[in-house]
Design a protein around this motif. Structure first.
Motif, PDB file in Angstrom:
ATOM      1  N   PHE A   5       0.823  -1.193   0.000  1.00 17.87           N
ATOM      2  CA  PHE A   5       0.000   0.000   0.000  1.00 17.87           C
ATOM      3  C   PHE A   5       0.868   1.259   0.000  1.00 17.87           C
ATOM      4  O   PHE A   5       1.971   1.267   0.536  1.00 17.87           O
ATOM      5  CB  PHE A   5      -0.900   0.039   1.239  1.00 17.87           C
ATOM      6  CG  PHE A   5      -1.854  -1.114   1.324  1.00 17.87           C
ATOM      7  CD1 PHE A   5      -3.148  -0.996   0.858  1.00 17.87           C
ATOM      8  CD2 PHE A   5      -1.454  -2.332   1.876  1.00 17.87           C
ATOM      9  CE1 PHE A   5      -4.035  -2.062   0.938  1.00 17.87           C
ATOM     10  CE2 PHE A   5      -2.330  -3.401   1.968  1.00 17.87           C
ATOM     11  CZ  PHE A   5      -3.623  -3.262   1.491  1.00 17.87           C
ATOM     12  N   ALA A   6       0.349   2.313  -0.576  1.00 16.42           N
ATOM     13  CA  ALA A   6       0.940   3.646  -0.516  1.00 16.42           C
ATOM     14  C   ALA A   6      -0.232   4.624  -0.522  1.00 16.42           C
ATOM     15  O   ALA A   6      -1.365   4.241  -0.840  1.00 16.42           O
ATOM     16  CB  ALA A   6       1.860   3.898  -1.708  1.00 16.42           C
ATOM     17  N   ARG A   7       0.040   5.866  -0.159  1.00 17.40           N
ATOM     18  CA  ARG A   7      -1.027   6.869  -0.156  1.00 17.40           C
ATOM     19  C   ARG A   7      -0.563   8.160  -0.789  1.00 17.40           C
ATOM     20  O   ARG A   7       0.573   8.583  -0.648  1.00 17.40           O
ATOM     21  CB  ARG A   7      -1.486   7.188   1.271  1.00 17.40           C
ATOM     22  CG  ARG A   7      -2.327   6.112   1.857  1.00 17.40           C
ATOM     23  CD  ARG A   7      -3.008   6.569   3.115  1.00 17.40           C
ATOM     24  NE  ARG A   7      -3.518   5.393   3.806  1.00 17.40           N
ATOM     25  CZ  ARG A   7      -3.777   5.349   5.086  1.00 17.40           C
ATOM     26  NH1 ARG A   7      -3.578   6.407   5.844  1.00 17.40           N
ATOM     27  NH2 ARG A   7      -4.236   4.251   5.632  1.00 17.40           N
ATOM     28  N   ILE A   8      -1.513   8.765  -1.475  1.00 14.49           N
ATOM     29  CA  ILE A   8      -1.378  10.142  -1.926  1.00 14.49           C
ATOM     30  C   ILE A   8      -2.576  10.888  -1.350  1.00 14.49           C
ATOM     31  O   ILE A   8      -3.489  10.258  -0.779  1.00 14.49           O
ATOM     32  CB  ILE A   8      -1.327  10.242  -3.469  1.00 14.49           C
ATOM     33  CG1 ILE A   8      -2.595   9.656  -4.108  1.00 14.49           C
ATOM     34  CG2 ILE A   8      -0.075   9.549  -4.003  1.00 14.49           C
ATOM     35  CD1 ILE A   8      -2.660   9.832  -5.627  1.00 14.49           C
ATOM     36  N   HIS A   9      -2.598  12.195  -1.474  1.00 12.63           N
ATOM     37  CA  HIS A   9      -3.722  12.984  -0.971  1.00 12.63           C
ATOM     38  C   HIS A   9      -4.172  13.958  -2.047  1.00 12.63           C
ATOM     39  O   HIS A   9      -3.341  14.530  -2.752  1.00 12.63           O
ATOM     40  CB  HIS A   9      -3.319  13.752   0.292  1.00 12.63           C
ATOM     41  CG  HIS A   9      -3.070  12.846   1.452  1.00 12.63           C
ATOM     42  ND1 HIS A   9      -1.871  12.193   1.641  1.00 12.63           N
ATOM     43  CD2 HIS A   9      -3.876  12.457   2.467  1.00 12.63           C
ATOM     44  CE1 HIS A   9      -1.947  11.447   2.722  1.00 12.63           C
ATOM     45  NE2 HIS A   9      -3.159  11.587   3.244  1.00 12.63           N
ATOM     46  N   ASP A  10      -5.488  14.134  -2.161  1.00 10.29           N
ATOM     47  CA  ASP A  10      -5.996  15.101  -3.128  1.00 10.29           C
ATOM     48  C   ASP A  10      -5.769  16.516  -2.581  1.00 10.29           C
ATOM     49  O   ASP A  10      -5.303  16.670  -1.445  1.00 10.29           O
ATOM     50  CB  ASP A  10      -7.461  14.800  -3.482  1.00 10.29           C
ATOM     51  CG  ASP A  10      -8.484  15.266  -2.466  1.00 10.29           C
ATOM     52  OD1 ASP A  10      -8.117  15.837  -1.406  1.00 10.29           O
ATOM     53  OD2 ASP A  10      -9.679  15.069  -2.722  1.00 10.29           O
ATOM     54  N   PRO A  11      -6.086  17.551  -3.356  1.00 12.23           N
ATOM     55  CA  PRO A  11      -5.807  18.923  -2.914  1.00 12.23           C
ATOM     56  C   PRO A  11      -6.487  19.327  -1.604  1.00 12.23           C
ATOM     57  O   PRO A  11      -6.037  20.256  -0.943  1.00 12.23           O
ATOM     58  CB  PRO A  11      -6.309  19.783  -4.073  1.00 12.23           C
ATOM     59  CG  PRO A  11      -6.194  18.889  -5.265  1.00 12.23           C
ATOM     60  CD  PRO A  11      -6.529  17.515  -4.748  1.00 12.23           C
TER      61      PRO A  11
END
Length: 101
Positions: A83-89
């Protein structure tokens, strides 16, 4: 390399066991309620989108090359995959999930 589908939608719930009492026949798409006081994602977010991906390392490198921060943690390497995560604005977490081979 890239997103191959939605892996799941995760959201807080006052009664996660009752909501989780659903069954599916095909694939690993999960609609999983979490306890309302979960620390799995920020308390001010009502859900987290999980995208099933292939080539997580290459995808993460491509995102980072585009100045998109990618969060990875050793404890996110599990029997269920990586798993990895990014974040929206607005800070909404988007989890990238590469199922085990």
């Amino acid at each position: 390399m890239g997103v191959t589908g939605i892996g799941g939608l995760f959201f807080p719930s006052r009664d996660p066991e009752a909501r989780a009492n659903w069954e599916q026949e095909a694939g690993m798409t999960v609609f999983a309620p979490f306890a309302a006081d979960t620390d799995y994602f920020a308390s001010d977010q009502s859900f987290m989108l999980n995208l099933r991906v292939t080539g997580l390392d290459e995808l993460a490198a491509s995102l980072e090359a585009a100045d998109i921060a990618v969060e990875r943690r050793p404890e996110w390497e599990t029997e269920y995959g990586r798993f990895a995560r990014i974040h929206d604005p607005e800070g909404l977490p988007i989890e990238l999930w590469e199922p085990p081979a």
